[in-house]
Design a protein around this motif. Structure first.
Motif, PDB file in Angstrom:
ATOM      1  N   LEU A 248      62.751  15.430 -19.479  1.00  0.00           N
ATOM      2  CA  LEU A 248      63.170  16.709 -18.596  1.00  0.00           C
ATOM      3  C   LEU A 248      62.332  17.880 -18.617  1.00  0.00           C
ATOM      4  CD1 LEU A 248      65.313  17.986 -16.465  1.00  0.00           C
ATOM      5  CD2 LEU A 248      66.753  18.565 -18.461  1.00  0.00           C
TER       6      LEU A 248
ATOM      7  N   HIS B 260      59.302  20.113 -16.144  1.00  0.00           N
ATOM      8  CA  HIS B 260      59.376  21.589 -16.072  1.00  0.00           C
ATOM      9  C   HIS B 260      58.102  22.156 -16.347  1.00  0.00           C
ATOM     10  CE1 HIS B 260      63.203  21.885 -13.994  1.00  0.00           C
ATOM     11  NE2 HIS B 260      63.645  21.045 -14.879  1.00  0.00           N
TER      12      HIS B 260
ATOM     13  N   SER C  66      60.543  25.648 -10.852  1.00  0.00           N
ATOM     14  CA  SER C  66      61.527  24.878 -11.825  1.00  0.00           C
ATOM     15  C   SER C  66      62.922  25.064 -11.265  1.00  0.00           C
ATOM     16  CB  SER C  66      61.533  25.616 -13.283  1.00  0.00           C
ATOM     17  OG  SER C  66      62.354  24.944 -14.051  1.00  0.00           O
TER      18      SER C  66
ATOM     19  N   ASN D 153      64.918  21.672 -10.252  1.00  0.00           N
ATOM     20  CA  ASN D 153      66.364  21.508 -10.538  1.00  0.00           C
ATOM     21  C   ASN D 153      67.236  21.021  -9.519  1.00  0.00           C
ATOM     22  OD1 ASN D 153      66.167  21.492 -13.392  1.00  0.00           O
ATOM     23  ND2 ASN D 153      66.321  23.830 -13.496  1.00  0.00           N
TER      24      ASN D 153
END
Length: 74
Positions: free
Chosen positions: A30, A34, A42, A46
């Motif tokens: 994860l 990013h 970012s 998400n």
């Protein structure tokens, strides 16, 4: 189906020697996702990730429960 809030991360065919290792692997992936993105990029990643995973889960009641639990911690 009820929301599973117990540790449930695994990778088929991979053995872990510590229970938290799959979670650590996910967190690292994860963070890598990013890396080098702007705040705006970012946030977009998400949002797309949430929608992709929500579609995969597919059960609206489970998704509502997850949203409620997530909001309680905010």
């Amino acid at each position: 189906m009820a929301l599973n809030t117990q540790p449930n991360l695994h990778e088929p065919g991979k053995r872990h020697f510590r229970a938290f290792s799959p979670g650590d692997d996910f967190y690292e992936a994860l963070i890598d996702t990013h890396r080098d993105l702007t705040d705006e990029q970012s946030a977009m990643v998400n949002a797309r990730l949430i929608l992709l995973l929500a579609n995969h889960i597919g059960d609206i009641s489970v998704l509502r429960e997850a949203m409620q639990i997530a909001r309680e911690g905010a």
